[in-house]
Design a protein around this motif. Structure first.
Motif, PDB file in Angstrom:
ATOM      1  N   GLY A 200      37.968  41.695  34.007  1.00 50.48           N
ATOM      2  CA  GLY A 200      37.870  40.418  34.733  1.00 50.48           C
ATOM      3  C   GLY A 200      39.217  39.722  34.810  1.00 50.48           C
ATOM      4  N   VAL A 201      39.940  39.738  33.704  1.00 54.31           N
ATOM      5  CA  VAL A 201      41.256  39.101  33.682  1.00 54.31           C
ATOM      6  C   VAL A 201      42.234  39.860  34.574  1.00 54.31           C
ATOM      7  CG1 VAL A 201      43.264  38.680  32.197  1.00 54.31           C
ATOM      8  CG2 VAL A 201      40.997  37.933  31.456  1.00 54.31           C
ATOM      9  N   LYS A 202      42.193  41.205  34.473  1.00 56.75           N
ATOM     10  CA  LYS A 202      43.102  42.012  35.306  1.00 56.75           C
ATOM     11  C   LYS A 202      42.844  41.777  36.793  1.00 56.75           C
ATOM     12  CE  LYS A 202      45.441  45.952  34.582  1.00 56.75           C
ATOM     13  NZ  LYS A 202      45.584  47.401  34.632  1.00 56.75           N
ATOM     14  N   GLU A 203      41.557  41.666  37.150  1.00 54.56           N
ATOM     15  CA  GLU A 203      41.228  41.410  38.562  1.00 54.56           C
ATOM     16  C   GLU A 203      41.794  40.081  39.037  1.00 54.56           C
ATOM     17  OE1 GLU A 203      36.964  41.957  39.018  1.00 54.56           O
ATOM     18  OE2 GLU A 203      37.253  44.064  38.442  1.00 54.56           O
ATOM     19  N   MET A 204      41.740  39.077  38.175  1.00 54.61           N
ATOM     20  CA  MET A 204      42.317  37.783  38.587  1.00 54.61           C
ATOM     21  C   MET A 204      43.825  37.895  38.799  1.00 54.61           C
ATOM     22  SD  MET A 204      40.224  34.812  36.619  1.00 54.61           S
ATOM     23  CE  MET A 204      39.580  35.591  35.146  1.00 54.61           C
TER      24      MET A 204
END
Ligand SMILES: *Cc1c(COP(=O)(O)O)cnc(C)c1O
Length: 493
Positions: A200-204
């Motif tokens: 989720g963080v990487k996608e942001m």
């Protein structure tokens, strides 16, 4: 020294830009274009303090920081927050050396890098005339979150938002995060596991539209996870320091190879050991210890990385990971710095959940030895080492100690061993005490802390005293697919 991306050879940025942005725009990780060699000999390094050794390492990688800037960052990081002037003390139990990396503010090894990252980052922002508020997004399996919040709390020009798996951390870890003070800190429990939090963080980070929206609102994302090169580089220092100190204490002779055993999750710590070796520290084998999430053991034994398996919650939660992000950097180095090859592997990983490296790459990774410990073996190791030596280890360290012992049973002629001790046993008190005696299995975690003081004959760490009566300050919970919406809500974007 310039940094390039593991996925695009046309990327070339300065060290401070790499630290500031965290991740390359193509989703790759920043890597130094060449790995430098130590300038001072180990014989010269053996009389230096931790701070001085750190400077000798950092100056080689962070070449656009001035000497004064680096020394200022180092002195602010490695100060009285640590409960010993040695910063990273060595303990000998039986014939094994333990390098204790848990003497910082949050009693886990993440403090080694996260106490300096905020200073490296704010210095980088000044150097690059960044005019936006830096928003640190971090996914945590328990230890990074607290260490990052403690490092960034009330640091001007920064905000920090941490995501952790709601049922995937220890009670002490959760309390440490939920009681964190600071006007600029937020922590969010997600109803998913660590890999969900990390993805989720990487996608942001990779979402360019979101980046534009944030920029319009005066914000810029950066990363405190070990994908940030500003976390990796400070970790090299303690391998240099440990070897130099063993030399000083005449436990080893100059040039004698030393095997290191590293309890591994995201592959940051052991990658720092690899870099120390490449820089000239006589490290022999790099023994990569996993818990039952043994994806790395399978990788080093077969050459195939395969994340298609169940995610297992263990008593060493900081190693409950199926996608070890920093392995991408090793792939890059052993593919002969091929961004094209590395990008290919990462695409396969994303699409099929697996990839296989070439035999040539496998040969270049021959110094890496994979091993793992089951839950029962981890508990037995804690008990056996305690009974034989009086030394009490945390669960993560015990995974490494078990794997190290196993290796020596199979290779009686092996080098001396340095086991990396990554957390205080107080942080995982329930698992540790129940391993020593299963009568403790039903006792409340907080009641066990006093018992551990007696058993280990050590003092209650300050970090534990702090949470005992502290107020819970955070209560946000969200589903993994709501992470972006939650960030926007927190920042009122
Ligand atoms: C983060 C962590 C690890 C794993 O380190 P990586 O650099 O992610 O491989 C091991 N033990 C503890 C206690 C940790 O906090």
């Amino acid at each position: 020294m310039q940094y390039t991306s593991t996925r695009d050879k046309n990327v070339s940025v300065t060290p401070s830009e790499a630290i500031l942005t965290g991740l390359a725009p193509d989703g790759g990780l920043f890597v130094p274009e060449t790995i430098p060699s130590l300038e001072k000999s180990l014989d010269e390094l053996k009389d230096l303090s931790y701070q001085e050794v750190a400077y000798e390492v950092l100056k080689l990688y962070l070449t656009d920081y001035t000497e004064a800037e680096l020394k200022d960052c180092i002195n602010k990081a490695y100060d009285e927050k640590f409960d010993t002037e040695l910063i990273a003390p060595l303990v000998k139990a039986d014939s094994t050396y333990f390098l204790e990396l848990f003497h910082g503010a949050t009693i886990a090894f993440k403090d080694m890098a996260l106490s300096i990252l905020p200073h490296l980052l704010t210095t980088a922002a000044k150097k690059n005339q960044a005019d936006k508020e830096i928003v640190i997004l971090a996914a945590t399996s328990g230890d990074t979150g607290k260490a990052a919040m403690a490092g960034f709390a009330d640091v001007a020009g920064t905000r920090i938002i941490v995501f952790y798996p709601k049922d995937g951390v220890s009670k002490v870890q959760e309390m440490q995060m939920l009681t964190q003070k600071g006007d600029n800190v937020d922590v969010v429990a997600i109803t998913g596991n660590f890999d969900h939090a990390q993805s989720g963080v990487k996608e942001m980070f990779e979402n360019q539209e979101l980046a534009a929206e944030m920029a319009a609102a005066g914000y810029q994302f950066s990363s405190a996870n070990s994908i940030n090169i500003g976390r990796l580089v400070p970790q090299i220092a303690y391998y240099v320091y440990a070897y130099a100190k063993l030399l000083k204490e005449e436990e080893i002779t100059l040039g004698e190879p030393l095997d290191v055993v590293v309890p591994t999750g995201n592959f940051g710590n052991i990658l720092a050991a690899y870099l120390a070796k490449e820089m000239g520290v006589p490290i022999g084998k790099l023994i990569c210890a996993s818990n039952e999430n043994k994806v790395l053991y399978d990788f080093f034994t077969s050459g195939t990385y395969d994340r298609n398996r169940d995610f297992i919650l263990t008593s060493s939660p900081s190693m409950d990971i199926l996608i070890s992000s920093n392995l991408e950097r090793l792939l890059y180095f052993v593919s002969g710095n091929s961004a094209q090859a590395t990008k290919g592997f990462m695409e396969e990983l994303k699409q099929q959940g697996s990839y296989s490296v070439t035999p040539e790459m496998q040969a270049k990774m021959a110094d890496f030895i994979g091993g793992y410990a089951t839950e029962a073996q981890t508990a037995e190791e804690i008990k056996a080492v305690y009974e034989n030596t009086g030394y009490v280890m945390d669960t993560h360290t015990a995974v490494a100690a078990y794997v190290g012992d196993e290796y020596r049973r199979r290779h009686p002629e092996a080098n001396k061993q340095l086991v990396i001790s990554t957390a205080s046993p107080f942080k995982f008190v329930k698992s540790v005490m129940s391993a020593i005696d299963n009568k403790f299995a039903d006792v409340d975690e907080f009641a066990l802390l006093e018992k551990l003081v007696q058993v280990s004959q050590t003092e209650m760490p300050q970090a534990i005293k702090e949470i005992i009566d502290a107020k819970t300050l955070h209560d946000i919970v969200c589903a993994p697919e709501k992470m972006e919406a939650t960030v926007k809500e927190i920042l009122s974007v």
